[in-house]
Design an enzyme around this catalytic site. Structure first.
Site, PDB file in Angstrom:
ATOM      1  CG  ASN A   1      -6.169 -10.296  -2.377  1.00  0.00           C
ATOM      2  OD1 ASN A   1      -7.237 -10.504  -1.812  1.00  0.00           O
ATOM      3  ND2 ASN A   1      -5.849 -10.858  -3.527  1.00  0.00           N
ATOM      4  CE1 TYR A   2      -0.420  -9.050   0.425  1.00  0.00           C
ATOM      5  CE2 TYR A   2      -1.040  -9.707  -1.792  1.00  0.00           C
ATOM      6  CZ  TYR A   2      -0.571 -10.031  -0.537  1.00  0.00           C
ATOM      7  OH  TYR A   2      -0.254 -11.323  -0.239  1.00  0.00           O
ATOM      8  CG  LEU A   3      -2.559  -2.211  -4.011  1.00  0.00           C
ATOM      9  CD1 LEU A   3      -2.628  -1.837  -5.476  1.00  0.00           C
ATOM     10  CD2 LEU A   3      -1.250  -1.727  -3.403  1.00  0.00           C
TER      11      LEU A   3
ATOM     12  CB  SER B   1      -0.920   0.011   1.216  1.00  0.00           C
ATOM     13  OG  SER B   1      -1.964  -0.911   1.039  1.00  0.00           O
TER      14      SER B   1
END
Length: 939
Positions: free
Chosen positions: A875-877, A748
């Site tokens: 899923n990650y940001l 992120s």
DNA sequence: CTTGGGACTTAGCACTGTGACC
DNA sequence: GGTCACAGTGCTAAGTCCCAAG
């Protein structure tokens, strides 16, 4: 393609090296990623040779072809690539000889290994049977295996005994399973290599970006860290270090940066000391303590036992579980209000007019319960098997053979796949055959013993035809089908949770079929059995309308456990794992969790500088386990590696950080003009190759040398570390901190930083979107999210290129015409001519715009060839970063998120304002509204 | 303390529907 | 109207992490 220059940038990270430990290295997210091809294997003594061989393998083989043909198409990138390839080719020729030889050896080894492995399997079984008794004996030998490391160190000088042990070890575990599998993987992964090649380009590019990023990064602000961290640190440097083998180089390093030569012997010398010391104590490799894992058979037995008691309502088990869990106030209130929910006019009305439940605006209950009321229709069972038409025959050994229902169904599974790569794999085939035979009648079994004699072609053709037919359905048929499907979704796809209707993610029970494990999965080809209602556990409110099992069946169990989020579950027969029916990503249950995840990552931001300071100090700890922990954490932070849990042997051989083995890293004091380069090369999750050449800090490098010392391929790099230990430590540093959080955090953060860096306010939206994608891509690279290059990539790229060329011609032509008209209009032309000129001018502008658009999309496409953006985006940001960016630059959110993504991230779209800062103050999600009062809502 | 397994997230590939293009 | 490419969606494998049992 403005970045071509980037490609000449040497492998990243030179910066980090020199500044040693004390001054905060630039840090994390940046210099990484350099993937390429390859694979491994090793034989103890041949280790070196093997290394070469491996390299060769990676480099040469297949892909090169593809690569050249496809990617060399255009651009400088390709030139660059070409250089690299040439380079490799050179190396290759030298090494090929080695390879050939060792390949032969490999074959031999493989066979041997296989039989060894089998032996072991048998052992495992026995073990189960006579667990206790046998343990002491057989396990010992196994333990030995695991003790390897310690033993090696202890007795490194002493001899015969050791050799024997080594043999055992080798037999064990990695030998067959991972060696052979690696080799196969190698073959299979051509595509990956191809990808890798491509990736290199991006990487180079990214590297450059990363550097920028690094510069941008704020210097860590040191805040005194509570806890033991500091305490332990202080004394290390001086006298104590002398005692410690490990430490001396550290000391030395601080004194004299230059004299590398000296260090090697020093290390060796020290090592002896170290052994003695370690012998003594706590600093033992974990493997020593580890007990033998119980093979899966046991699990399965358990499962079976359970299976025996089918019933309609089975509160007992659950109750037991719940009692254990009782810390959580288990106040399940099934108020009639809940139940009445659907009927309640007000609520119903609300639902209809406002299908979005803005749960994020409600105060979160902190009772640890996932729901108070849950009602659903149960999962949708797979369709029953329909026998093949009688004219579709199966042939065995040239003769038609009638199969029983079960056997025929399984034959169908295989037949459908005969075009697939899977069916070329021996493991797949033998697993299938053996499972298939289990389904046969004795008669069939007797006859059918050789898969090679099976002719599935008619069956295959039948299914192909069926697919065709499906594609060629008439409009009406399609429509009818669509309606049926929608009907099913309407019936099974929703649940009522706490009075709100929410979409279920996967309401269909997985149909039977062949197990398609990824990579070299030892169980690929096994038959996934059909799940019956009798296998399914239902979870719902007691006072809800309990889902009805299909006629003539009953559920395995119905329970009401509101400490979990699943609606139904069953146990799958391949690995004995539980599969769940859960809500979809847009649901409150998932959304809240997601939000929480990002808040945890943001909390990490507040302490990450201190953590980094600390692990850098820990590089020189006198305790081996601390050093290992520190280095592992460094990797996790800097390279976004996954934690790396241990895996069973009946799974594909893949690793993460903690489970790295010595053969997964190569160390180079110097490489491509950089110092302390570590080459990572291993298969990670989903057997996706991770290849990265990274320049690391000197201390890290020295530590790695130490960790690798006296170990053989197959040994754990971090033999005193596992994920529990690491996570336990992390949790002490920050509540809720685990290895995974670093991935989220760095991903992120990278996005936000890259967006800041790359976004050009004046560009048109389309260019901004490209910039966004680039930022996204930087993250995907960091996280190593790959995809197979689309099959039609080359072709469609060529098409696009042609379009561009055509458009360019048009532009040029228009320019010419425009010029002429201008002339005409200027030199006292008529009004008509002036108008014509104006018109042409406008047309020209339009053409130029179109051209630009095409070129941009070509760039984007090229850059995305083997990178999957979706995974990181999903899923990650932190979606609020993207939302804020859209708002700030007036980019419609649809350009960044599609419909599904928008509904998944509705909470973020709703709550984030243009000035949202991921690195800002975290929110307290359970207290909710108050915390983000400042943030205004936008539709 | 270790181990196993439960619950949930993360992952890439396969399939499908749609819309652009002819 | 047919073909094709691709975005979107579905599917399910493979991770992580945690907790309870042994």
């Amino acid at each position: 393609m403005s970045e071509m220059e980037d490609f000449n940038v040497p492998v990243d990270g030179g910066e980090a090296i020199s500044n040693g430990m004390t001054n905060g290295i630039s840090n994390g997210t940046s210099e990484h990623r350099e993937h390429k091809e390859h694979k491994h294997r090793h034989k103890d003594k041949e280790r070196d040779k093997d290394r070469h061989r491996d390299k060769d393998r990676h480099k040469s083989s297949h892909k090169d072809k593809d690569r050249h043909s496809s990617s060399h198409k255009s651009s400088h990138k390709d030139k660059e690539q070409g250089d690299k390839d040439r380079h490799k080719d050179k190396e290759r020729s030298d090494k090929d000889k080695h390879r050939e030889r060792s390949d032969r050896d490999k074959h031999r080894d493989k066979d041997k290994e296989r039989s060894d492995k089998d032996k072991h399997r048998d052992k495992d079984k026995d073990r189960h049977r006579d667990k206790d008794k046998e343990r002491s004996d057989k396990d010992k030998s196994r333990d030995k295996d695991k003790d390897r490391h310690r033993d090696d160190k202890r007795h490194s000088s002493s001899s015969g005994e050791k050799k024997d042990r080594d043999k055992d070890r080798d037999k064990d575990r990695r030998s067959s399973s991972h060696k052979s599998s690696h080799r196969d993987k190698d073959k299979d992964r051509h595509r990956d290599r191809d990808k890798d090649k491509e990736r290199n380009r991006d990487k180079d590019r990214e590297r450059e970006k990363a550097k920028l990023e690094t510069k941008v990064e704020p210097e860590p602000v040191f805040q005194p860290m509570e806890e033991e961290m500091i305490v332990k640190e202080e004394p290390v440097e001086s006298e104590e270090e002398d005692k410690l083998v490990i430490s001396e180089p550290v000391k030395e390093e601080t004194l004299e940066e230059e004299e590398e030569e000296e260090e090697v012997p020093v290390f060796n010398r020290m090592h002896v000391k170290q052994e003695e010391e370690e012998d003594e104590e706590d600093d033992k490799p974990l493997a020593v303590r580890r007990k033998v894992k119980e093979p899966k058979e046991k699990k399965r037995k358990k499962m079976k036992d359970e299976d025996d008691d089918y019933g309609d309502f089975k509160p007992e088990k659950k109750r037991i579980k719940k009692e254990k869990k009782e810390k959580k106030p288990k106040v399940v209130k099934f108020t009639s209000a809940h139940k009445a929910e659907p009927i309640s006019p007000s609520k119903k009305a609300k639902k209809e007019e406002d299908p979005v439940w803005k749960w994020w605006e409600e105060t979160k209950r902190d009772d640890g319960l996932k729901w108070h009321f849950l009602e659903h229709k149960g999962p949708m069972m797979a369709e029953n098997y329909k026998r093949l038409p009688s004219n579709v025959k199966f042939y065995y050994n040239g003769e038609t053979m009638e199969l029983s229902d079960l056997a025929e169904e399984a034959a169908g599974f295989y037949a459908r796949m005969i075009e697939h790569d899977y069916t070329t794999k021996p493991v797949f085939n033998s697993n299938f055959l053996s499972d298939w035979r289990k389904l046969m009648t004795p008669k069939e079994k007797e006859k059918l013993t050789d898969l090679k004699k099976c002719d599935f072609r008619r069956i295959h053709a039948f299914y192909v035809q069926q697919n065709e037919d499906r594609k060629n359905r008439s409009k009406e048929e399609r429509k009818a089908l669509k309606e049926t499907n929608e009907g099913l979704i309407a019936e099974y796809g929703w649940c009522n949770i706490d009075g709100h209707k929410q979409r279920i993610g996967n309401f269909k029970i997985e149909p039977p079929g062949l197990f398609r494990g990824r990579g070299e999965h030892p169980k690929q080809g096994m038959i996934k059995k059909r799940i019956m209602p009798e296998d399914v556990i239902i979870n719902c409110s007691k006072d809800s309308a309990i889902p009805k099992p299909p006629p003539g069946h009953r559920w395995k169990e119905v329970r009401a456990d509101n400490t979990v989020t699943w609606l139904a579950c069953w146990t799958e027969n391949i690995q004995g794992q539980t599969k769940y029916v859960m809500l979809n990503a847009a649901s409150k249950l998932k959304g809240e969790k997601d939000w929480q995840k990002y808040e945890t990552a943001r909390r990490l931001h507040k302490v990450v500088d201190r953590i980094r300071e600390q692990y850098k100090l820990d590089f020189k700890s006198k305790e081996m386990r601390i050093r290992q922990r520190a280095v592992a954490l460094y990797f996790i932070d800097k390279l976004a590696l996954r934690a790396g849990n241990e895996k069973d042997e009946d799974q594909a051989d893949t690793v993460g950080c903690c489970s790295l083995r010595v053969e997964h890293l190569q160390l180079y004091e110097q490489k491509n003009g950089k110092e302390y380069v570590v080459i990572f090369d291993f298969l990670g999750k989903d057997s996706i190759r991770y290849y990265n050449e990274v320049a690391v800090e000197k201390r890290v490098f020295k530590n790695l040398q130490l960790f690798k010392e006296n170990k053989e391929p197959g040994n754990d790099l971090f033999d005193r570390l596992n994920t529990q230990i690491l996570n336990k430590h992390l949790n002490e540093l920050m509540d809720g901190l685990t290895a995974k959080v670093f991935r989220t955090y760095n991903a992120s953060r990278t996005l936000q930083e890259q967006l800041e860096l790359l976004t050009n306010t004046d560009d048109p939206i389309i260019a901004k979107v490209l910039q966004y994608n680039r930022a996204n891509r930087a993250v995907a690279l960091l996280c190593n999210h790959q995809r197979a290059a689309p099959k039609t990539f080359d072709k469609s790229m060529a098409t696009l290129q042609k379009k561009i060329d055509d458009k360019r011609d048009l532009v040029e032509e228009a320019e010419r015409e425009c010029k002429q008209l201008k002339k005409a209009a200027k030199s006292g032309g008529s009004q008509k001519e002036k108008i014509a000129h104006e018109k042409k001018k406008k047309a020209l502008d339009r053409l130029r715009e179109q051209l630009e658009k095409l070129e941009l999309s070509a760039t984007d496409k090229e850059e995305n060839k083997t990178i999957a953006l979706g995974t990181s985006k999903l899923n990650y940001l932190d979606p609020r970063i993207s939302v804020a960016w859209c708002k700030r630059y007036d980019v419609p959110i649809e350009k960044v998120y599609n419909k599904t993504q928008r509904s998944k991230f509705q909470w973020a779209i709703d709550m984030a304002t243009a000035d949202y800062n991921f690195m800002g103050e975290p929110m307290n999600i359970s207290r909710n509204n108050d915390d983000y009062g400042e943030e205004e809502e936008e539709e």
